[in-house]
Design a protein around this motif. Structure first.
Motif, PDB file in Angstrom:
ATOM      1  N   GLY A   1      28.708 101.548  87.926  1.00  0.00           N
ATOM      2  CA  GLY A   1      29.220 100.488  87.054  1.00  0.00           C
ATOM      3  C   GLY A   1      30.375  99.762  87.719  1.00  0.00           C
ATOM      4  O   GLY A   1      30.864  98.764  87.203  1.00  0.00           O
ATOM      5  N   ALA A   2      30.836 100.283  88.860  1.00  0.00           N
ATOM      6  CA  ALA A   2      31.935  99.660  89.594  1.00  0.00           C
ATOM      7  C   ALA A   2      31.457  98.323  90.174  1.00  0.00           C
ATOM      8  O   ALA A   2      30.279  98.178  90.462  1.00  0.00           O
ATOM      9  CB  ALA A   2      32.403 100.579  90.700  1.00  0.00           C
ATOM     10  N   PRO A   3      32.317  97.349  90.309  1.00  0.00           N
ATOM     11  CA  PRO A   3      33.735  97.377  89.976  1.00  0.00           C
ATOM     12  C   PRO A   3      33.987  97.184  88.477  1.00  0.00           C
ATOM     13  O   PRO A   3      33.293  96.427  87.809  1.00  0.00           O
ATOM     14  CB  PRO A   3      34.296  96.190  90.757  1.00  0.00           C
ATOM     15  N   TYR A   4      35.003  97.909  88.004  1.00  0.00           N
ATOM     16  CA  TYR A   4      35.409  97.804  86.606  1.00  0.00           C
ATOM     17  C   TYR A   4      36.626  96.898  86.474  1.00  0.00           C
ATOM     18  O   TYR A   4      37.539  96.964  87.297  1.00  0.00           O
ATOM     19  CB  TYR A   4      35.790  99.178  86.065  1.00  0.00           C
ATOM     20  N   VAL A   5      36.625  96.072  85.434  1.00  0.00           N
ATOM     21  CA  VAL A   5      37.860  95.351  85.097  1.00  0.00           C
ATOM     22  C   VAL A   5      38.061  95.488  83.597  1.00  0.00           C
ATOM     23  O   VAL A   5      37.120  95.811  82.850  1.00  0.00           O
ATOM     24  CB  VAL A   5      37.829  93.844  85.485  1.00  0.00           C
TER      25      VAL A   5
ATOM     26  N   GLY B   1      41.924  94.903  77.404  1.00  0.00           N
ATOM     27  CA  GLY B   1      41.487  96.238  77.009  1.00  0.00           C
ATOM     28  C   GLY B   1      39.980  96.431  76.929  1.00  0.00           C
ATOM     29  O   GLY B   1      39.507  97.551  76.837  1.00  0.00           O
ATOM     30  N   HIS B   2      39.211  95.327  76.958  1.00  0.00           N
ATOM     31  CA  HIS B   2      37.744  95.472  76.927  1.00  0.00           C
ATOM     32  C   HIS B   2      37.249  95.748  78.347  1.00  0.00           C
ATOM     33  O   HIS B   2      37.551  94.990  79.259  1.00  0.00           O
ATOM     34  CB  HIS B   2      37.061  94.192  76.442  1.00  0.00           C
ATOM     35  N   VAL B   3      36.476  96.835  78.484  1.00  0.00           N
ATOM     36  CA  VAL B   3      35.980  97.190  79.818  1.00  0.00           C
ATOM     37  C   VAL B   3      34.773  96.331  80.174  1.00  0.00           C
ATOM     38  O   VAL B   3      33.859  96.166  79.374  1.00  0.00           O
ATOM     39  CB  VAL B   3      35.579  98.684  79.860  1.00  0.00           C
ATOM     40  N   ILE B   4      34.794  95.760  81.373  1.00  0.00           N
ATOM     41  CA  ILE B   4      33.623  95.033  81.878  1.00  0.00           C
ATOM     42  C   ILE B   4      33.099  95.797  83.088  1.00  0.00           C
ATOM     43  O   ILE B   4      33.830  96.035  84.044  1.00  0.00           O
ATOM     44  CB  ILE B   4      33.984  93.590  82.287  1.00  0.00           C
ATOM     45  N   GLU B   5      31.819  96.221  83.005  1.00  0.00           N
ATOM     46  CA  GLU B   5      31.209  96.950  84.119  1.00  0.00           C
ATOM     47  C   GLU B   5      30.576  95.978  85.089  1.00  0.00           C
ATOM     48  O   GLU B   5      30.234  94.862  84.725  1.00  0.00           O
ATOM     49  CB  GLU B   5      30.090  97.865  83.599  1.00  0.00           C
ATOM     50  N   ASN B   6      30.349  96.438  86.311  1.00  0.00           N
ATOM     51  CA  ASN B   6      29.738  95.600  87.349  1.00  0.00           C
ATOM     52  C   ASN B   6      30.326  94.198  87.294  1.00  0.00           C
ATOM     53  O   ASN B   6      29.611  93.193  87.247  1.00  0.00           O
ATOM     54  CB  ASN B   6      28.212  95.497  87.181  1.00  0.00           C
TER      55      ASN B   6
END
Lengths: 464, 84
Positions: B55-59, B63-68
């Motif tokens: 799922g990396a990179p994560y941002v 506070g909401h996680v965004i994968e890929n």
């Protein structure tokens, strides 16, 4: 977003290192292909089964075996792992290549040809027909048509068509190869010809299917570190141009992997500079006409395989890697040394010069990722004696020349220095070198770098 | 208006799998989004261990996680939050 094939390569390396660190690599290896491409998931190729096969062969290369060595298709990765863990040193690659084509991954691109596309409007002026030097184009049923028995693929028609309706297809690996080492065998499979390949890695970097694989020594290094052997990491100067963080923090990060010591290859470059300048003065004062650098191993291979007569002009000064290994071994007697760089051809040079292992920057960073070491969280390492800037600049085109010129500066010599550079080896390089040898192109000091821009743009660079 | 917090994971895994391409995102944003975020590079957020490596990179955006994470995914999430 990074390139999908780069993503897959790096993802596999990180998984590989993590599993090794957990002690579960042997049991997990054969599960990787399935876990990474589960039945319900998406595939990058035609289907998950094809993807799984490619992942298997990539893992084989990470274990240090090339796909071409496979004799039993049913052999498990765990079995390759067991063999790899018992070998004393990685397979000797002298006479063999670090690169090979992964047949399962290769798309077997059709040979390059000129094609008239559906955009042809059968126009009245017909520049394609009138500009073709071989009369290979005629108009049939209002559409231009190529007679392939006459076409020489010069591509003139592609540039004159007002509708951009003619394209020349290419085979990326063949186009990238500067020595014509890539060809198709009788079965249509792409092969690398060992007699012509100079291990420059241009095909490795350019194949959009990432089907050219590098025989890795990652496992050998991981194993040595785990067994507590004394291993010194030698970091190539190109690392400073990878946007990976300040060198002092990089040193700390790398030392945390368990290396006995970390040294800059640029320290070796300082010795190379002095020796290269001395050799140059000696040769010029003895009346010789030309001397070239020798720190680029792909260039040295090019001379060895294509213009052996030119060898007399190549300096005999050892490369920064070889000098750096000397520094490491004097400081830590009995240690093993691993060169870390952006280069494929260094694997060949290392083998010839008794360097124990070579890792790519990607492999080093996978090791960091596997141990959750972040460069930006590391304390700066107090480098006892940082290399001087001109030595660190060896990784950039003209860096070697600048260093040698400044080294020569202090002497008054009878000869006049005339420095030139070949920035990037291509198909014309052999001819160009011959022109320097015959004096048709003037120069007495010639720097040759296989990668355009220097090692910083090497095939295993992190800047992708 | 309060700026959105965009946190880019710069752990080595995320860095290798694409975060290095996102660090300059502020300069590349379309004009309607520019100047609306504070971009920060963070050490490993641990998501590649908890969630999934691939799922990396994560941002994280507010506070909401965004994968890929890709620039496009980040822009889409920014617009979604702006409209909400």
């Amino acid at each position: 977003m990074i390139d999908g094939s780069v993503f897959l390569r790096r993802e596999l390396m990180i998984r590989f290192v993590r599993a090794f660190n957990n002690g579960s690599l042997e049991t997990e290896l054969d599960r990787f292909p399935v876990e990474m491409r589960p039945r319900q998931g998406n595939s990058s190729r035609c289907c998950i089964y094809h993807d799984r096969a490619v992942i298997k062969y990539r893992l084989m290369n990470l274990l240090g075996f090339s796909c071409e060595e496979e004799t039993d298709e049913a052999r498990t990765l765990a079995s390759y792992y067991r063999e790899a863990m018992t070998r004393e040193k990685p397979a000797d690659i002298t006479g063999r290549l670090p690169l090979s084509v992964c047949e399962a991954g290769c798309s077997e691109c059709p040979s390059s040809q000129v094609v008239i596309t559906g955009n042809c409007r059968g126009c009245f002026s017909r520049p394609c027909m009138y500009n073709c030097p071989k009369g290979a184009i005629s108009v049939v049923n209002q559409v231009s048509t190529i007679d392939y028995t006459k076409c020489i693929k010069c591509g003139k028609c592609t540039s004159v068509c007002p509708y951009h309706a003619i394209v020349k297809t290419t085979v990326p690996c063949e186009t990238a190869c500067p020595t014509g080492a890539i060809h198709k065998d009788n079965d249509g499979h792409t092969r690398i010809n060992g007699e012509k390949c100079i291990s420059c890695g241009k095909c490795f970097a350019k194949c959009p299917f990432s089907a050219i694989l590098e025989r890795s020594q990652l496992l050998d290094v991981l194993k040595a570190l785990k067994n507590g052997e004394k291993v010194v990491a030698m970091l190539a100067p190109a690392l400073m141009s990878q946007d990976a963080g300040p060198i002092e923090q990089l040193f700390t990060a790398v030392s945390r992997l368990g290396f006995t010591d970390v040294i800059e290859v640029a320290l070796g470059a300082e010795e190379t500079t002095a020796a290269e300048a001395a050799e140059f003065r000696e040769k010029m004062n003895a009346g010789e006409k030309l001397m070239t650098t020798s720190c680029c191993p792909a260039y040295v291979e090019l001379v060895r395989k294509f213009i052996p007569d030119f060898r007399q002009y190549v300096s005999t000064t050892p490369s920064p890697m070889v000098f750096a290994a000397g520094i490491a071994r004097r400081k830590h007697p009995g240690c093993k040394v691993v060169f870390v760089g952006p280069c494929v051809a260094k694997r060949v040079e290392a083998c010839r010069n008794g360097i124990d292992w070579v890792l790519s920057f990607e492999e080093l960073f996978a090791m960091l990722a596997g141990k959750n070491i972040d460069v930006i969280s590391c304390e700066p390492w107090p480098i006892p004696r940082p290399a001087i800037d001109r030595a660190r600049n060896f990784a950039k085109s003209c860096g070697v020349t600048e260093a040698v010129i400044s080294e020569l500066g202090g002497f008054a010599d009878d000869f006049k220095l005339e420095a030139k550079a070949i920035d990037g080896i291509d198909r014309k390089t052999v001819t160009t070198l011959k022109m320097y040898a015959s004096g048709k192109l003037p120069a007495n000091f010639l720097e040759v770098m296989c990668c355009q821009g220097g090692c910083v743009n090497g095939p295993c660079s992190l800047r992708k | 208006m309060k700026k959105m917090q965009l946190e880019i994971c710069c752990g080595t895994t995320c860095y290798m799998l694409g975060a290095n391409r996102l660090l300059n995102i502020e300069n590349e944003m379309p004009s309607d989004l520019r100047g609306k975020t504070d971009v920060r590079a963070l050490p490993c957020m641990g998501l590649c261990n908890e969630k999934e490596l691939a799922g990396a990179p994560y941002v994280k955006l507010n506070g909401h996680v965004i994968e890929n994470a890709t620039a496009e995914k980040i822009y889409a999430k920014m617009r979604e939050l702006l409209e909400a």
